[in-house]
Design an enzyme around this catalytic site. Structure first.
Site, PDB file in Angstrom:
ATOM      1  N   GLU A  14      51.107  -8.219  47.725  1.00 53.42           N
ATOM      2  CA  GLU A  14      50.120  -7.193  47.387  1.00 53.42           C
ATOM      3  C   GLU A  14      50.565  -5.835  47.911  1.00 53.42           C
ATOM      4  O   GLU A  14      50.447  -5.564  49.110  1.00 53.42           O
ATOM      5  CB  GLU A  14      48.767  -7.535  48.017  1.00 53.42           C
ATOM      6  CG  GLU A  14      48.188  -8.852  47.558  1.00 53.42           C
ATOM      7  CD  GLU A  14      46.675  -8.906  47.769  1.00 53.42           C
ATOM      8  OE1 GLU A  14      45.973  -9.014  46.768  1.00 53.42           O
ATOM      9  OE2 GLU A  14      46.214  -8.806  48.915  1.00 53.42           O
ATOM     10  N   HIS A  46      45.808 -10.761  55.059  1.00 52.16           N
ATOM     11  CA  HIS A  46      45.522  -9.727  54.048  1.00 52.16           C
ATOM     12  C   HIS A  46      45.692  -8.347  54.686  1.00 52.16           C
ATOM     13  O   HIS A  46      45.360  -8.144  55.848  1.00 52.16           O
ATOM     14  CB  HIS A  46      44.095  -9.905  53.514  1.00 52.16           C
ATOM     15  CG  HIS A  46      43.845  -9.075  52.297  1.00 52.16           C
ATOM     16  ND1 HIS A  46      43.623  -7.722  52.360  1.00 52.16           N
ATOM     17  CD2 HIS A  46      43.822  -9.401  50.980  1.00 52.16           C
ATOM     18  CE1 HIS A  46      43.464  -7.254  51.129  1.00 52.16           C
ATOM     19  NE2 HIS A  46      43.578  -8.249  50.274  1.00 52.16           N
TER      20      HIS A  46
END
Ligand code: PGA
Length: 252
Positions: free
Chosen positions: A168, A96
């Site tokens: 993302e 992430h």
């Protein structure tokens, strides 16, 4: 071969046991019997057991937000893939952007985590995304390609079904406004083509899910796009109604 859409709740470093219990009970009540979509909840490490317990009779799966690549040993503070499997996780998130930024995770570390996790049988969401600077200077595709190539280096084609790519764009995470449908479509198509080129003889390629300010109002536009196989949801995943609406709109 899993063609289901995926809705993945990333709670990040939020929620304590009472909130977790309330949220999971309500989510299970609302969407326990839903089919045609994989729903995955990713609490912080201390709450994995609680969530496992509350979801044990449901179709909802459990994920960690991070993992380490070694099996065991002198790695204080780290958690191995075996440990995650042991407490009932079937998924882990890797790479992430918040970890790349605050914990200085490199593509090399991320690659070791991916290799170790898939070889032990965990499903992985490998997150990739461009920074605002990269977008501004037209380096989005270059950056995504680099993260894909280095993150997936050495992955066996027969293990690709355990991998999902989470796209993302860093600059929209938590901003309240998702990337434009056009940008999402372009990057997802790009990722799909990259994966085909990287694994030319694979008969299954990773699903690609979008994350970054997904909410119940924008999900329908996003999920309609080619090569968008689901959503990674941060803020909106911590509210039962908002999260379940997203899940319901994904299967509609
Ligand atoms: P957000 O977070 O939905 O709050 O933008 C998404 C994520 O970081 O996974």
């Amino acid at each position: 071969m899993n063609k289901n859409k995926l809705v993945f709740a990333n709670w990040k470093m939020n929620l304590h046991s009472e909130d977790v219990i309330m949220l999971v009970k309500s989510v299970v009540d609302k969407i326990n019997n839903i089919s045609g979509v994989d729903v995955v909840l990713a609490p912080s490490f201390p709450y994995l057991g609680i969530v496992k317990n509350l979801t044990k009779n449901s179709k909802i799966s459990l994920s960690a937000q991070n993992v380490f690549w070694e099996e065991s040993g002198p790695y204080t503070g780290e958690v191995s893939p075996e440990m995650l499997l042991d407490v009932g996780c079937t998924w882990t998130m890797i790479g992430h952007s918040e970890r790349r930024q605050h914990l200085l995770e490199t593509n090399e570390m991320i690659n070791k985590k991916v290799l170790s996790s898939v070889s032990k049988g965990l499903n992985v969401v490998l997150c990739v995304g461009e920074s605002y600077d990269e977008k501004r200077t037209d380096k989005t595709f270059e950056s995504i390609s680099d993260q894909l190539h280095r993150g997936l280096r050495g992955v066996r084609e027969d293990l690709l079904s355990q991998i999902v790519i989470g796209y993302e764009p860093i600059w929209v995470i938590g901003s309240g406004e998702a990337a434009s449908v056009n940008d999402i479509a372009n990057v997802h198509n790009f990722i799909s083509n990259e994966l085909k080129a990287m694994f030319p003889s694979a008969n299954y390629l990773p699903r690609i899910v979008y994350g970054g300010s997904v909410n119940r109002d924008n999900i329908e536009q996003i999920i309609k796009l080619d090569n968008v196989n689901g959503a990674l949801v941060g803020n909106a995943s911590m509210d039962c109604d908002k999260f379940c609406d997203i899940v319901l709109r994904v299967v509609k």
